[in-house]
Design a protein around this motif. Structure first.
Motif, PDB file in Angstrom:
ATOM      1  N   ILE A 174      40.187  38.404  53.965  1.00  0.00           N
ATOM      2  CA  ILE A 174      41.319  39.289  54.224  1.00  0.00           C
ATOM      3  C   ILE A 174      41.794  39.925  52.925  1.00  0.00           C
ATOM      4  CG2 ILE A 174      43.747  39.368  54.931  1.00  0.00           C
ATOM      5  CD1 ILE A 174      43.029  37.185  57.021  1.00  0.00           C
ATOM      6  N   ARG A 175      41.932  39.126  51.897  1.00  0.00           N
ATOM      7  CA  ARG A 175      42.393  39.622  50.593  1.00  0.00           C
ATOM      8  C   ARG A 175      41.427  40.675  50.035  1.00  0.00           C
ATOM      9  NH1 ARG A 175      46.026  37.701  47.283  1.00  0.00           N
ATOM     10  NH2 ARG A 175      45.885  38.057  45.062  1.00  0.00           N
ATOM     11  N   GLU A 176      40.134  40.396  50.117  1.00  0.00           N
ATOM     12  CA  GLU A 176      39.147  41.348  49.625  1.00  0.00           C
ATOM     13  C   GLU A 176      39.098  42.602  50.491  1.00  0.00           C
ATOM     14  OE1 GLU A 176      35.506  39.172  49.026  1.00  0.00           O
ATOM     15  OE2 GLU A 176      36.316  38.159  47.271  1.00  0.00           O
ATOM     16  N   SER A 177      39.300  42.458  51.792  1.00  0.00           N
ATOM     17  CA  SER A 177      39.349  43.620  52.683  1.00  0.00           C
ATOM     18  C   SER A 177      40.538  44.521  52.349  1.00  0.00           C
ATOM     19  CB  SER A 177      39.440  43.178  54.142  1.00  0.00           C
ATOM     20  OG  SER A 177      38.254  42.544  54.534  1.00  0.00           O
ATOM     21  N   LEU A 178      41.672  43.910  52.014  1.00  0.00           N
ATOM     22  CA  LEU A 178      42.837  44.694  51.600  1.00  0.00           C
ATOM     23  C   LEU A 178      42.548  45.460  50.316  1.00  0.00           C
ATOM     24  CD1 LEU A 178      45.771  42.216  52.325  1.00  0.00           C
ATOM     25  CD2 LEU A 178      45.312  44.392  53.484  1.00  0.00           C
ATOM     26  N   TRP A 179      41.881  44.806  49.378  1.00  0.00           N
ATOM     27  CA  TRP A 179      41.545  45.456  48.110  1.00  0.00           C
ATOM     28  C   TRP A 179      40.645  46.670  48.354  1.00  0.00           C
ATOM     29  CZ3 TRP A 179      43.680  44.017  43.508  1.00  0.00           C
ATOM     30  CH2 TRP A 179      43.224  44.695  42.392  1.00  0.00           C
ATOM     31  N   VAL A 180      39.643  46.503  49.206  1.00  0.00           N
ATOM     32  CA  VAL A 180      38.739  47.608  49.522  1.00  0.00           C
ATOM     33  C   VAL A 180      39.502  48.734  50.234  1.00  0.00           C
ATOM     34  CG1 VAL A 180      36.738  48.286  50.923  1.00  0.00           C
ATOM     35  CG2 VAL A 180      36.671  46.185  49.588  1.00  0.00           C
ATOM     36  N   LEU A 181      40.356  48.382  51.174  1.00  0.00           N
ATOM     37  CA  LEU A 181      41.128  49.373  51.923  1.00  0.00           C
ATOM     38  C   LEU A 181      41.989  50.220  50.991  1.00  0.00           C
ATOM     39  CD1 LEU A 181      42.173  50.560  54.614  1.00  0.00           C
ATOM     40  CD2 LEU A 181      43.839  48.687  54.659  1.00  0.00           C
TER      41      LEU A 181
ATOM     42  N   ASN B 116      38.593  58.236  58.663  1.00  0.00           N
ATOM     43  CA  ASN B 116      40.019  57.892  58.665  1.00  0.00           C
ATOM     44  C   ASN B 116      40.308  56.553  57.999  1.00  0.00           C
ATOM     45  OD1 ASN B 116      40.714  60.259  60.024  1.00  0.00           O
ATOM     46  ND2 ASN B 116      40.253  59.332  62.000  1.00  0.00           N
ATOM     47  N   TYR B 117      39.251  55.877  57.503  1.00  0.00           N
ATOM     48  CA  TYR B 117      39.427  54.587  56.827  1.00  0.00           C
ATOM     49  C   TYR B 117      39.897  54.831  55.400  1.00  0.00           C
ATOM     50  CZ  TYR B 117      38.512  50.036  54.795  1.00  0.00           C
ATOM     51  OH  TYR B 117      38.656  48.840  54.160  1.00  0.00           O
ATOM     52  N   GLY B 118      40.849  54.043  54.970  1.00  0.00           N
ATOM     53  CA  GLY B 118      41.296  54.122  53.587  1.00  0.00           C
ATOM     54  C   GLY B 118      42.788  54.348  53.484  1.00  0.00           C
ATOM     55  N   CYS B 119      43.210  54.685  52.276  1.00  0.00           N
ATOM     56  CA  CYS B 119      44.617  54.868  51.973  1.00  0.00           C
ATOM     57  C   CYS B 119      44.757  56.116  51.101  1.00  0.00           C
ATOM     58  CB  CYS B 119      45.127  53.630  51.233  1.00  0.00           C
ATOM     59  SG  CYS B 119      46.904  53.575  51.040  1.00  0.00           S
ATOM     60  N   GLU B 120      45.853  56.806  51.231  1.00  0.00           N
ATOM     61  CA  GLU B 120      46.044  58.072  50.530  1.00  0.00           C
ATOM     62  C   GLU B 120      46.607  57.908  49.125  1.00  0.00           C
ATOM     63  OE1 GLU B 120      47.336  61.413  53.228  1.00  0.00           O
ATOM     64  OE2 GLU B 120      47.955  59.681  54.428  1.00  0.00           O
TER      65      GLU B 120
ATOM     66  N   VAL C 172      50.564  52.619  52.224  1.00  0.00           N
ATOM     67  CA  VAL C 172      49.990  51.268  52.241  1.00  0.00           C
ATOM     68  C   VAL C 172      50.255  50.595  53.586  1.00  0.00           C
ATOM     69  CG1 VAL C 172      50.153  48.964  51.211  1.00  0.00           C
ATOM     70  CG2 VAL C 172      50.009  50.987  49.739  1.00  0.00           C
ATOM     71  N   GLN C 173      51.486  50.659  54.069  1.00  0.00           N
ATOM     72  CA  GLN C 173      51.825  50.042  55.351  1.00  0.00           C
ATOM     73  C   GLN C 173      51.021  50.652  56.500  1.00  0.00           C
ATOM     74  OE1 GLN C 173      56.102  50.566  55.289  1.00  0.00           O
ATOM     75  NE2 GLN C 173      56.413  48.428  54.700  1.00  0.00           N
ATOM     76  N   GLN C 174      50.879  51.967  56.490  1.00  0.00           N
ATOM     77  CA  GLN C 174      50.138  52.645  57.559  1.00  0.00           C
ATOM     78  C   GLN C 174      48.655  52.261  57.528  1.00  0.00           C
ATOM     79  OE1 GLN C 174      50.254  56.923  57.380  1.00  0.00           O
ATOM     80  NE2 GLN C 174      49.665  57.130  59.504  1.00  0.00           N
ATOM     81  N   ALA C 175      48.052  52.242  56.350  1.00  0.00           N
ATOM     82  CA  ALA C 175      46.631  51.882  56.238  1.00  0.00           C
ATOM     83  C   ALA C 175      46.394  50.457  56.734  1.00  0.00           C
ATOM     84  CB  ALA C 175      46.166  52.026  54.788  1.00  0.00           C
ATOM     85  N   ILE C 176      47.261  49.539  56.351  1.00  0.00           N
ATOM     86  CA  ILE C 176      47.100  48.143  56.775  1.00  0.00           C
ATOM     87  C   ILE C 176      47.324  48.012  58.276  1.00  0.00           C
ATOM     88  CG2 ILE C 176      48.048  45.813  56.566  1.00  0.00           C
ATOM     89  CD1 ILE C 176      48.566  46.479  53.585  1.00  0.00           C
ATOM     90  N   LEU C 177      48.298  48.714  58.811  1.00  0.00           N
ATOM     91  CA  LEU C 177      48.563  48.677  60.253  1.00  0.00           C
ATOM     92  C   LEU C 177      47.329  49.100  61.049  1.00  0.00           C
ATOM     93  CD1 LEU C 177      50.614  48.404  62.631  1.00  0.00           C
ATOM     94  CD2 LEU C 177      51.116  50.833  62.260  1.00  0.00           C
ATOM     95  N   TYR C 178      46.655  50.153  60.611  1.00  0.00           N
ATOM     96  CA  TYR C 178      45.492  50.666  61.331  1.00  0.00           C
ATOM     97  C   TYR C 178      44.215  49.868  61.093  1.00  0.00           C
ATOM     98  CZ  TYR C 178      48.158  54.874  62.452  1.00  0.00           C
ATOM     99  OH  TYR C 178      49.093  55.755  62.926  1.00  0.00           O
ATOM    100  N   TRP C 179      44.033  49.302  59.890  1.00  0.00           N
ATOM    101  CA  TRP C 179      42.727  48.773  59.528  1.00  0.00           C
ATOM    102  C   TRP C 179      42.670  47.276  59.241  1.00  0.00           C
ATOM    103  CZ3 TRP C 179      38.929  51.689  60.861  1.00  0.00           C
ATOM    104  CH2 TRP C 179      39.118  53.059  60.943  1.00  0.00           C
ATOM    105  N   GLU C 180      43.769  46.572  59.251  1.00  0.00           N
ATOM    106  CA  GLU C 180      43.702  45.120  59.014  1.00  0.00           C
ATOM    107  C   GLU C 180      44.540  44.388  60.065  1.00  0.00           C
ATOM    108  OE1 GLU C 180      42.393  42.119  58.492  1.00  0.00           O
ATOM    109  OE2 GLU C 180      41.617  43.162  56.749  1.00  0.00           O
ATOM    110  N   PRO C 181      43.965  44.192  61.261  1.00  0.00           N
ATOM    111  CA  PRO C 181      44.719  43.582  62.362  1.00  0.00           C
ATOM    112  C   PRO C 181      44.958  42.080  62.197  1.00  0.00           C
ATOM    113  CG  PRO C 181      42.448  43.940  63.027  1.00  0.00           C
ATOM    114  CD  PRO C 181      42.606  44.563  61.666  1.00  0.00           C
ATOM    115  N   ARG C 182      44.353  41.449  61.214  1.00  0.00           N
ATOM    116  CA  ARG C 182      44.502  39.998  61.045  1.00  0.00           C
ATOM    117  C   ARG C 182      45.804  39.611  60.363  1.00  0.00           C
ATOM    118  NH1 ARG C 182      38.856  39.048  58.073  1.00  0.00           N
ATOM    119  NH2 ARG C 182      39.632  40.917  57.026  1.00  0.00           N
TER     120      ARG C 182
END
Length: 141
Positions: A35-42, A55-59, A80-90
């Protein structure tokens, strides 16, 4: 080195990708480390950078060279909040804070405090964001 964790949290390639000479395979990360590494990549990926997932990523990269003010920090928090909401459901985000680093000019520290939904464990990630592109290399988690 493979990390043992409950399978419901997932397993993915380690970040940065590392290969094992002994097994001839890719090093994997599991559970909360995944999860931590997925957040870093996101947070390190710009929108449109991935061809198959545009649409993957953060602006965040749009914020480079901008003046540090309340508007900028609020935009970063929202992105950051929007990217995590869409791409990290865990995980569920508790808070995103953005602070100017006093020791390094042009550095903002983005702190994401979150709860892993399946285990109810709390964690956080501090992501360095450099306003002056190319000034200091970013290393992984």
């Amino acid at each position: 080195m493979e990390t043992k964790a409950p399978s419901f949290l997932g397993t993915g390639w380690s970040f940065p990708p590392t290969f094992s000479r002994s097994t001839g395979g890719v090093m994997m990360a599991s559970g909360e480390l995944d999860i931590r590494e997925s957040l870093w990549v996101l947070l390190s990926t710009s929108l449109g950078e991935r061809t198959m997932l545009p649409n993957y990523g953060c602006e965040l990269r749009q914020m480079v060279f901008r003046a540090v003010n309340t508007t900028l920090t609020r935009q970063i928090q929202d992105y950051v909040q929007q990217a995590i909401l869409y791409w990290e459901p865990r995980i569920v985000v508790d808070a995103v804070t953005v602070q100017k680093d006093a020791s390094v000019d042009g550095l903002l520290s983005i702190t994401v405090s979150y709860v892993v939904t399946q285990t109810n464990s709390r964690s956080n990630l501090v992501y360095p964001f450099y306003l002056q592109e190319g000034s200091i290399p970013v290393t992984g988690p």
